[in-house]
Scaffold this motif. Structure first.
Motif, PDB file in Angstrom:
ATOM      1  N   LEU A   1     125.028  58.892   9.882  1.00  0.00           N
ATOM      2  CA  LEU A   1     124.435  57.734   9.217  1.00  0.00           C
ATOM      3  C   LEU A   1     125.345  57.200   8.121  1.00  0.00           C
ATOM      4  O   LEU A   1     125.436  55.983   7.916  1.00  0.00           O
ATOM      5  N   LEU A   2     126.037  58.102   7.435  1.00  0.00           N
ATOM      6  CA  LEU A   2     126.926  57.701   6.348  1.00  0.00           C
ATOM      7  C   LEU A   2     128.036  56.784   6.858  1.00  0.00           C
ATOM      8  O   LEU A   2     128.255  55.691   6.321  1.00  0.00           O
ATOM      9  N   GLY A   3     128.746  57.219   7.899  1.00  0.00           N
ATOM     10  CA  GLY A   3     129.830  56.408   8.436  1.00  0.00           C
ATOM     11  C   GLY A   3     129.325  55.144   9.112  1.00  0.00           C
ATOM     12  O   GLY A   3     129.945  54.072   9.009  1.00  0.00           O
ATOM     13  N   TYR A   4     128.202  55.259   9.800  1.00  0.00           N
ATOM     14  CA  TYR A   4     127.593  54.141  10.522  1.00  0.00           C
ATOM     15  C   TYR A   4     127.230  53.010   9.567  1.00  0.00           C
ATOM     16  O   TYR A   4     127.664  51.864   9.725  1.00  0.00           O
ATOM     17  N   SER A   5     126.446  53.335   8.540  1.00  0.00           N
ATOM     18  CA  SER A   5     126.003  52.307   7.587  1.00  0.00           C
ATOM     19  C   SER A   5     127.173  51.797   6.749  1.00  0.00           C
ATOM     20  O   SER A   5     127.249  50.609   6.429  1.00  0.00           O
ATOM     21  N   GLY A   6     128.102  52.691   6.412  1.00  0.00           N
ATOM     22  CA  GLY A   6     129.253  52.278   5.620  1.00  0.00           C
ATOM     23  C   GLY A   6     130.141  51.300   6.364  1.00  0.00           C
ATOM     24  O   GLY A   6     130.609  50.302   5.797  1.00  0.00           O
ATOM     25  N   LEU A   7     130.372  51.549   7.652  1.00  0.00           N
ATOM     26  CA  LEU A   7     131.201  50.657   8.457  1.00  0.00           C
ATOM     27  C   LEU A   7     130.540  49.293   8.617  1.00  0.00           C
ATOM     28  O   LEU A   7     131.205  48.247   8.542  1.00  0.00           O
ATOM     29  N   LEU A   8     129.228  49.284   8.795  1.00  0.00           N
ATOM     30  CA  LEU A   8     128.504  48.017   8.903  1.00  0.00           C
ATOM     31  C   LEU A   8     128.548  47.245   7.587  1.00  0.00           C
ATOM     32  O   LEU A   8     128.640  46.016   7.585  1.00  0.00           O
TER      33      LEU A   8
ATOM     34  N   ILE B   1     118.354  50.763   4.919  1.00  0.00           N
ATOM     35  CA  ILE B   1     119.608  50.495   4.212  1.00  0.00           C
ATOM     36  C   ILE B   1     119.957  49.020   4.362  1.00  0.00           C
ATOM     37  O   ILE B   1     119.987  48.496   5.475  1.00  0.00           O
ATOM     38  N   ARG B   2     120.200  48.371   3.242  1.00  0.00           N
ATOM     39  CA  ARG B   2     120.667  46.987   3.274  1.00  0.00           C
ATOM     40  C   ARG B   2     122.188  46.996   3.283  1.00  0.00           C
ATOM     41  O   ARG B   2     122.803  47.615   2.429  1.00  0.00           O
ATOM     42  N   THR B   3     122.764  46.307   4.254  1.00  0.00           N
ATOM     43  CA  THR B   3     124.218  46.332   4.379  1.00  0.00           C
ATOM     44  C   THR B   3     124.875  44.982   4.116  1.00  0.00           C
ATOM     45  O   THR B   3     126.102  44.894   4.132  1.00  0.00           O
ATOM     46  N   THR B   4     124.093  43.937   3.874  1.00  0.00           N
ATOM     47  CA  THR B   4     124.698  42.626   3.647  1.00  0.00           C
ATOM     48  C   THR B   4     124.529  42.138   2.212  1.00  0.00           C
ATOM     49  O   THR B   4     125.141  41.141   1.823  1.00  0.00           O
TER      50      THR B   4
ATOM     51  N   ASN C   1     121.397  43.160   9.034  1.00  0.00           N
ATOM     52  CA  ASN C   1     120.587  43.658   7.934  1.00  0.00           C
ATOM     53  C   ASN C   1     119.187  44.044   8.405  1.00  0.00           C
ATOM     54  O   ASN C   1     118.598  45.008   7.915  1.00  0.00           O
ATOM     55  N   GLY C   2     118.661  43.286   9.376  1.00  0.00           N
ATOM     56  CA  GLY C   2     117.371  43.652   9.940  1.00  0.00           C
ATOM     57  C   GLY C   2     117.432  44.991  10.650  1.00  0.00           C
ATOM     58  O   GLY C   2     116.501  45.793  10.568  1.00  0.00           O
ATOM     59  N   MET C   3     118.530  45.247  11.349  1.00  0.00           N
ATOM     60  CA  MET C   3     118.679  46.509  12.068  1.00  0.00           C
ATOM     61  C   MET C   3     118.753  47.693  11.110  1.00  0.00           C
ATOM     62  O   MET C   3     118.041  48.690  11.276  1.00  0.00           O
ATOM     63  N   THR C   4     119.608  47.598  10.085  1.00  0.00           N
ATOM     64  CA  THR C   4     119.758  48.729   9.170  1.00  0.00           C
ATOM     65  C   THR C   4     118.533  48.903   8.275  1.00  0.00           C
ATOM     66  O   THR C   4     118.236  50.019   7.841  1.00  0.00           O
ATOM     67  N   SER C   5     117.816  47.817   8.030  1.00  0.00           N
ATOM     68  CA  SER C   5     116.577  47.927   7.248  1.00  0.00           C
ATOM     69  C   SER C   5     115.483  48.622   8.050  1.00  0.00           C
ATOM     70  O   SER C   5     114.483  49.065   7.489  1.00  0.00           O
ATOM     71  N   ASN C   6     115.687  48.701   9.374  1.00  0.00           N
ATOM     72  CA  ASN C   6     114.718  49.339  10.265  1.00  0.00           C
ATOM     73  C   ASN C   6     115.020  50.817  10.493  1.00  0.00           C
ATOM     74  O   ASN C   6     114.305  51.489  11.221  1.00  0.00           O
ATOM     75  N   PHE C   7     116.088  51.326   9.850  1.00  0.00           N
ATOM     76  CA  PHE C   7     116.398  52.747  10.008  1.00  0.00           C
ATOM     77  C   PHE C   7     115.213  53.597   9.556  1.00  0.00           C
ATOM     78  O   PHE C   7     114.679  53.374   8.464  1.00  0.00           O
ATOM     79  N   PRO C   8     114.800  54.565  10.358  1.00  0.00           N
ATOM     80  CA  PRO C   8     113.643  55.395   9.974  1.00  0.00           C
ATOM     81  C   PRO C   8     113.970  56.305   8.791  1.00  0.00           C
ATOM     82  O   PRO C   8     115.046  56.894   8.726  1.00  0.00           O
ATOM     83  N   GLY C   9     113.057  56.386   7.862  1.00  0.00           N
ATOM     84  CA  GLY C   9     113.212  57.296   6.733  1.00  0.00           C
ATOM     85  C   GLY C   9     114.023  56.754   5.581  1.00  0.00           C
ATOM     86  O   GLY C   9     113.761  57.075   4.425  1.00  0.00           O
TER      87      GLY C   9
END
Length: 216
Positions: free
Chosen positions: A2-9, A127-130, A116-124
């Motif tokens: 999740l760290l690398g995934y959200s960070g790259l996005l 994460i806002r990425t934009t 941003n909609g996708m990462t905001s839907n992460f369970p638990g």
């Protein structure tokens, strides 16, 4: 993961937003400034281009709504539907690259809304990425409460990483955008495709492991 995934996005979003600001003078991933400009435009229409602002806001909203519809039934952070969302983001960015029409701002905003909609839907852990007002707020709350509850190191690391990589992506966007203009939207589109492909490969690998486990 999740760290690398959200960070790259986040780096992708920072790159796209800096190119938009550099080439078009309008952000496409941060709507606070734009909605403020919309209010200013309502009192002095000569100051800002109201139609452009509206197109970006509506584009971002449409992208977020599309991500919400696609991922409504999903309870994981990765999967085929996430790959489809990223592929759609890449398609929007590629469609906007090199086109001089005003509609490209809305396309880029929709791409950011999808992400941003996708990462905001992460369970638990949404994460806002934009944009990072909420992220900085969350970090501040974690630090402020740490004397009483301790600090959630993992959450703080993820949030801080997205901020740092967003800034790094923005810096890269300026360097490349200054050379090739809005064609600089192609690298983040390719990155989205690569992430989508990695998600599909990871999902198939998991399914293969499950299938093999059944025969043991």
């Amino acid at each position: 993961m999740l760290l690398g995934y959200s960070g790259l996005l986040a780096a992708v979003a920072g790159f796209v937003n800096s190119v938009a600001l550099l080439v078009w003078v309008y952000p496409v991933g941060n709507l606070t400034a734009l909605t403020t400009k919309a209010g200013m435009h309502s009192t002095n229409p000569l100051l800002y281009q109201g139609r452009m602002i509206t197109a970006i806001v509506v584009g971002f909203l449409a992208g977020t709504a599309a991500a919400g519809a696609a991922l409504a039934a999903v309870r994981t952070a990765t999967g085929p539907r996430h790959a489809a969302v990223l592929a759609a983001e890449a398609a929007l960015l590629l469609a906007a690259a090199g086109i001089e029409q005003p509609i490209v701002r809305a396309l880029c905003a929709a791409a950011c809304g999808l992400q941003n909609g996708m990462t905001s839907n992460f369970p638990g852990m949404p994460i806002r990425t934009t944009h990072f007002t909420g992220t900085i707020t969350d970090l501040g709350l974690l630090l402020g409460r740490s004397h009483r509850d301790g600090i959630d190191t993992w959450k703080a690391t993820v949030l801080a990483t997205t901020v740092v990589l967003f800034v790094g992506g923005a810096a890269a966007g300026v360097l490349i955008g200054a050379r090739i203009g809005d064609h600089a939207l192609i690298p983040p589109a390719v990155t989205c495709v690569a992430i989508a492909a990695a998600i599909v490969w990871h999902d198939r690998w998991i399914q293969l492991r499950k299938s093999l486990a059944l025969y043991r």
